[in-house]
Design an enzyme around this catalytic site. Sequence first.
Site, PDB file in Angstrom:
ATOM      1  N   ARG A  98     114.826  73.760  77.618  1.00 45.61           N
ATOM      2  CA  ARG A  98     114.244  73.157  78.813  1.00 45.61           C
ATOM      3  C   ARG A  98     113.340  74.177  79.495  1.00 45.61           C
ATOM      4  NH1 ARG A  98     113.076  68.212  81.024  1.00 45.61           N
ATOM      5  NH2 ARG A  98     113.817  67.970  83.147  1.00 45.61           N
ATOM      6  N   THR A 372     107.303  61.225  76.436  1.00 45.00           N
ATOM      7  CA  THR A 372     108.493  61.917  75.908  1.00 45.00           C
ATOM      8  C   THR A 372     108.740  61.358  74.508  1.00 45.00           C
ATOM      9  OG1 THR A 372     109.358  62.286  78.113  1.00 45.00           O
ATOM     10  CG2 THR A 372     110.963  62.462  76.339  1.00 45.00           C
ATOM     11  N   ASN A 392     106.951  65.710  80.018  1.00 43.61           N
ATOM     12  CA  ASN A 392     107.104  64.853  81.192  1.00 43.61           C
ATOM     13  C   ASN A 392     106.096  63.702  81.202  1.00 43.61           C
ATOM     14  OD1 ASN A 392     108.575  63.973  83.325  1.00 43.61           O
ATOM     15  ND2 ASN A 392     107.424  65.113  84.845  1.00 43.61           N
ATOM     16  N   SER A 443     117.325  66.892  83.919  1.00 43.51           N
ATOM     17  CA  SER A 443     116.705  65.976  82.963  1.00 43.51           C
ATOM     18  C   SER A 443     117.604  64.764  82.747  1.00 43.51           C
ATOM     19  CB  SER A 443     116.526  66.713  81.629  1.00 43.51           C
ATOM     20  OG  SER A 443     116.076  65.825  80.638  1.00 43.51           O
ATOM     21  N   SER A 444     117.007  63.711  82.198  1.00 42.42           N
ATOM     22  CA  SER A 444     117.797  62.551  81.774  1.00 42.42           C
ATOM     23  C   SER A 444     117.865  62.450  80.252  1.00 42.42           C
ATOM     24  CB  SER A 444     117.167  61.265  82.310  1.00 42.42           C
ATOM     25  OG  SER A 444     117.091  61.303  83.713  1.00 42.42           O
TER      26      SER A 444
HETATM   27  O1  DON Z   1     113.508  65.285  81.297  1.00 45.65           O
HETATM   28  C1  DON Z   1     113.371  64.156  81.775  1.00 45.65           C
HETATM   29  O2  DON Z   1     114.297  63.442  82.100  1.00 45.65           O
HETATM   30  C2  DON Z   1     111.973  63.598  81.930  1.00 45.65           C
HETATM   31  N1  DON Z   1     111.001  64.658  81.986  1.00 45.65           N
HETATM   32  C3  DON Z   1     111.714  62.669  80.792  1.00 45.65           C
HETATM   33  C4  DON Z   1     110.433  61.921  80.987  1.00 45.65           C
HETATM   34  C5  DON Z   1     110.329  60.717  80.160  1.00 45.65           C
HETATM   35  O3  DON Z   1     111.201  60.341  79.418  1.00 45.65           O
HETATM   36  C6  DON Z   1     109.081  59.982  80.339  1.00 45.65           C
HETATM   37  N2  DON Z   1     108.926  58.951  79.393  1.00 45.65           N
HETATM   38  N3  DON Z   1     109.207  57.939  79.192  1.00 45.65           N
END
Ligand code: DON
Length: 565
Positions: A98, A372, A392, A443-444
């Site tokens: 990350r 993503t 992101n 993050s998710s």
């Molecule tokens: O880490 C995260 O949760 C976000 N940066 C993820 C972004 C994401 O999944 C955007 N797309 N659909």
Amino acid sequence: MLSCRRPVLRAIALVSVLSFFSLPALAGPGRVAVSSAHEEATAAGLEILAAGGNAFDAAVAVSAALAVVEPASSGIGGGGFWLLHRAEDDFSVMVDGRETAPSAASRDMYLDEDGEVVRDLAINGPLAAGIPGAPAAWVHLAGNYGQLPLADVLAPAIRLAEDGFTVDAKYQTLLNFRAHVMLRWPETAEIFMPGGEVPDVGTRIRQPDLANTLRLLAEQGFDGFYRGPVAEKLVAGTNAAGGIWSLEDLAAYEVVEREVIRTGYRGYELLTASPPSSGGIAIAQILNLIEPYDLEALDRVGRVHLLAEAMRRAYRDRALYLGDPDFVDIPVAMLLSSDYAAGLRAGMRMDRATPSAALAADPSLLPESDNTTHFSLMDAEGNLVSGTLTINLPYGAAFVPPGTGVLLNNEMDDFSAAPGVPNEYGLIGFEANAIEPDKRMLSSMSPTIVKSEDRVAVLGTPGGARIITMVLLGILDFIEGNDPESWVSLPRFHHQYQPDEISLERGFLSDEEIAELEALGHEVTVRARTWGNMHGVMWDRANDRVEAAHDPRWDSGGAEVRELR
Ligand code: DON
């Protein structure tokens, strides 16, 4: 000389009180399977497996190839989580690559003099960028788990950067969201929008600077990116355009090995993402909450209602408690305990929705997005990798420090810029996810592996805060006996506490079913757009079947099972 930094192992107490058990290592499937968001990346993984690489080598090849051919979604200027399972000794770990906040970052860096968040600074250009973790993670993966030289596993990506790849509809769609920002930096725009235009499908995009950067990484390992000429150009270019990076920030970047979140559900063992992802804890909490119910005995409305009630409670806790575990004390044992689940469950009713406002905390909300990226793969020995990677927003910060080919992330927006103020995905957070120097943003992303003695699943998806609920629905579908084709194409629904609504993909529920949910007290929103881009692999040991599938919502994905001799 290839410099390979020593792994840092940080574990937090992560054992769910749900039935947790370790399964014996079994003989491999004798076939390999790769599913990713781009055919060229899937081909890169298969090429490395055919050349004698293992799943971990292939994971680096796929990640690096995605960084080249799917620049909207992840990249060498971004980060990710790689969940690994090694078959021979049943070892699992999450490699945390990350991004971190630069050391000059500060809590109020995106606030104007009135204390309002300046959204433009938080998402566009260099100030939005965290220190990249992806290249360090590739070096770490190859050096500690792979069996081929890093230069070999990066070769397909270098070739794709040099020879180019062709623009597809997804590239175009996502660039349309970000073109106006990218045009602020003509050198960046020239790479992805030759002549300043969003390119036609079929246009070839070559990235010679990126090829050079990848080559230095291949030759020198960590130092090829984080020290020396690439690092110097990254810092100079970033800061000349308003950034706050230092050479020391890059040199000090560390990959962290995290103990995976483990939980059990209906005879299956789940291995999933640990903090600084919120995904694994939220998924484990939801499964804890629903375990006593017989899901299959419920009709669709009952099922959506029950899951939404569990989702809302887990997302409330996400907003309250979760952040970088190296900076905040996360009450993991409490969140995963069956006593805590029982307490929350006591407030859940099958005949009525609980208003989110009745569960103390502040709101969060989120719109759709499909950048993503996630890949799932397995080698012939049964080693598994579930990787979710990101920069992101589509095309990240839309900025490339000149001469590097490195498209920077805008991951800083995953911090909460101010308590309770929503980020680009509408997510809020508080103290636990406030900006601090060198901290990882919450993050998710939820790369996941599910296994029993008979069946193994590898899955994950992009989709911002919706990632967690999509992966949850995929897990439940797998456990109910279905194949990856089904998990990746399932209609999706989501609840995240605030806004207090169930959102549905169009066409999933009938008007009558929606009316029934409304009668229970739910607000129901049908979204115009679909969400997610799930990639899954399954090994059905009992029936000697290996399957791979990519999400039908985008047509650029590649999923393949191959017999290697
Ligand atoms: O880490 C995260 O949760 C976000 N940066 C993820 C972004 C994401 O999944 C955007 N797309 N659909």
